[in-house]
Design a protein around this motif. Structure first.
Motif, mmCIF file in Angstrom:
data_model
loop_
_atom_site.group_PDB
_atom_site.id
_atom_site.type_symbol
_atom_site.label_atom_id
_atom_site.label_comp_id
_atom_site.label_asym_id
_atom_site.label_seq_id
_atom_site.Cartn_x
_atom_site.Cartn_y
_atom_site.Cartn_z
ATOM 1 N N CYS A 75 6.994 -1.964 -12.068
ATOM 2 C CA CYS A 75 7.570 -0.828 -11.317
ATOM 3 C C CYS A 75 7.416 0.335 -12.389
ATOM 4 O O CYS A 75 7.051 1.332 -11.924
ATOM 5 C CB CYS A 75 9.005 -0.910 -10.860
ATOM 6 S SG CYS A 75 8.962 -1.934 -9.306
ATOM 7 N N CYS A 128 12.540 3.194 -4.765
ATOM 8 C CA CYS A 128 11.303 3.113 -3.828
ATOM 9 C C CYS A 128 11.245 1.931 -3.007
ATOM 10 O O CYS A 128 11.194 0.872 -3.775
ATOM 11 C CB CYS A 128 10.158 3.416 -4.995
ATOM 12 S SG CYS A 128 8.544 3.260 -3.929
ATOM 13 N N LEU A 138 5.534 3.499 -0.301
ATOM 14 C CA LEU A 138 4.121 3.469 -1.152
ATOM 15 C C LEU A 138 3.093 4.202 -0.615
ATOM 16 O O LEU A 138 2.759 3.748 0.676
ATOM 17 C CB LEU A 138 3.905 1.738 -1.603
ATOM 18 C CG LEU A 138 5.010 1.316 -2.368
ATOM 19 C CD1 LEU A 138 4.341 -0.155 -2.648
ATOM 20 C CD2 LEU A 138 5.302 1.987 -3.491
ATOM 21 N N THR A 139 2.312 4.725 -1.300
ATOM 22 C CA THR A 139 1.080 5.075 -1.039
ATOM 23 C C THR A 139 -0.069 4.256 -1.027
ATOM 24 O O THR A 139 0.017 3.272 -1.660
ATOM 25 C CB THR A 139 0.504 6.422 -1.739
ATOM 26 O OG1 THR A 139 0.249 5.915 -3.017
ATOM 27 C CG2 THR A 139 1.760 7.760 -1.858
ATOM 28 N N GLN A 160 -1.165 3.710 -4.402
ATOM 29 C CA GLN A 160 -0.234 2.766 -5.300
ATOM 30 C C GLN A 160 -0.450 1.240 -4.840
ATOM 31 O O GLN A 160 -0.385 0.478 -5.764
ATOM 32 C CB GLN A 160 1.251 3.191 -4.928
ATOM 33 C CG GLN A 160 1.450 4.657 -5.662
ATOM 34 C CD GLN A 160 2.897 4.954 -5.544
ATOM 35 O OE1 GLN A 160 3.481 4.896 -4.069
ATOM 36 N NE2 GLN A 160 3.713 5.390 -6.409
ATOM 37 N N ALA A 180 -3.631 0.091 -6.398
ATOM 38 C CA ALA A 180 -3.393 -0.045 -7.697
ATOM 39 C C ALA A 180 -2.566 -1.304 -8.020
ATOM 40 O O ALA A 180 -2.959 -2.202 -9.207
ATOM 41 C CB ALA A 180 -2.740 1.237 -8.337
ATOM 42 N N LEU A 181 -1.311 -1.606 -7.269
ATOM 43 C CA LEU A 181 -0.732 -2.754 -7.577
ATOM 44 C C LEU A 181 -1.402 -4.132 -7.210
ATOM 45 O O LEU A 181 -1.229 -4.967 -8.053
ATOM 46 C CB LEU A 181 0.595 -2.708 -6.755
ATOM 47 C CG LEU A 181 1.619 -3.656 -6.611
ATOM 48 C CD1 LEU A 181 2.293 -3.534 -7.893
ATOM 49 C CD2 LEU A 181 2.715 -3.316 -5.636
ATOM 50 N N PHE A 241 3.953 1.315 -13.008
ATOM 51 C CA PHE A 241 3.239 2.449 -11.954
ATOM 52 C C PHE A 241 3.849 3.543 -11.623
ATOM 53 O O PHE A 241 3.988 4.154 -10.467
ATOM 54 C CB PHE A 241 2.846 1.434 -10.757
ATOM 55 C CG PHE A 241 1.861 0.316 -10.972
ATOM 56 C CD1 PHE A 241 0.530 0.878 -11.058
ATOM 57 C CD2 PHE A 241 2.137 -0.752 -11.329
ATOM 58 C CE1 PHE A 241 -0.674 -0.015 -11.319
ATOM 59 C CE2 PHE A 241 0.918 -1.862 -11.385
ATOM 60 C CZ PHE A 241 -0.332 -1.306 -11.377
ATOM 61 N N GLN A 242 4.884 3.835 -12.244
ATOM 62 C CA GLN A 242 6.072 5.156 -11.970
ATOM 63 C C GLN A 242 6.620 4.899 -10.822
ATOM 64 O O GLN A 242 6.587 6.006 -9.990
ATOM 65 C CB GLN A 242 5.164 6.337 -12.526
ATOM 66 C CG GLN A 242 4.850 6.301 -14.060
ATOM 67 C CD GLN A 242 3.559 6.861 -14.343
ATOM 68 O OE1 GLN A 242 2.846 7.289 -13.429
ATOM 69 N NE2 GLN A 242 3.223 6.841 -15.356
ATOM 70 N N MET A 243 7.048 3.636 -10.308
ATOM 71 C CA MET A 243 7.867 3.597 -9.118
ATOM 72 C C MET A 243 9.477 3.797 -9.474
ATOM 73 O O MET A 243 9.824 2.794 -10.341
ATOM 74 C CB MET A 243 7.575 2.501 -8.440
ATOM 75 C CG MET A 243 6.074 2.210 -8.018
ATOM 76 S SD MET A 243 6.173 0.778 -7.346
ATOM 77 C CE MET A 243 3.944 0.662 -7.347
#
Length: 183
Positions: A34, A43, A48-49, A52, A55-56, A37-39
């Motif tokens: 987390c 969150c 999540l977009t 994101q 990317a995850l 990915f700067q969550m």
């Protein structure tokens, strides 16, 4: 519901807890993912977009091939932003760096070695989850059995491996003695 690598992540769960549904990802690893990915801590998966999520998924599918996150310098608590123009700050920084280089007069390889000591390696590069981790564990157990170690023999007989108590220790001892005679 978000499906990442065949695992269902419910929308209402926090991301740091939803990631623990992957085999091989615990709470500490989920926190590190987390932060990578700067969550933020609160969150949820539903927040999540699509970028994101992509990317995850790409990171979890192959952590070794993923790029390391950028390392941003952090400010000290007593930091006060400057009001000087950007060009003037750059000139001051370059002059200070040149002055430090003159004062140090150390060879470049020494400075590189000192810099490399400060940079921590990315611990998530060696992350294994799901099928890859299960395969590695299965191979390790097969290796233990093949070399005939005590742990491997206990795996082969379906007995506890890490010192747990069995229901009938006398029966277990007889099994092990019988096995010792044949090897």
């Amino acid at each position: 519901m978000v499906y990442v690598l065949g695992v269902n992540l419910p929308d209402r769960h926090l991301v740091k807890f939803a990631l623990t549904q992957f085999y091989g990802v615990g709470h500490a690893t989920a926190e590190r993912i987390c932060s990578r990915f700067q969550m933020h801590r609160t969150c949820k998966v539903g927040d999540l977009t699509p970028l994101q999520v992509t990317a995850l998924a790409s990171f979890l599918s192959s952590p070794k091939d993923s790029l390391s996150p950028p390392r941003y310098p952090t400010a000290t608590p007593d930091f006060v932003p400057s009001t000087k123009p950007h060009q003037e700050l750059i000139a001051e920084f370059r002059a200070a760096r040149k002055q430090r280089a003159l004062e140090n007069k150390q060879p470049g390889f020494m400075l590189r070695a000192r810099r490399d000591e400060r940079v921590q390696p990315d611990g998530l590069k060696d992350l294994q989850i799901e099928a890859a981790l299960r395969t590695a564990i299965r191979e390790n157990i097969a290796h233990q059995k093949m070399i005939g170690s005590y742990v491997g023999r206990r795996h082969a007989m379906g007995l506890p491996v890490r010192g747990q108590n069995t229901q009938n220790n006398a029966k277990t001892a007889r099994k092990l003695n019988r096995l010792e005679r044949y090897h």
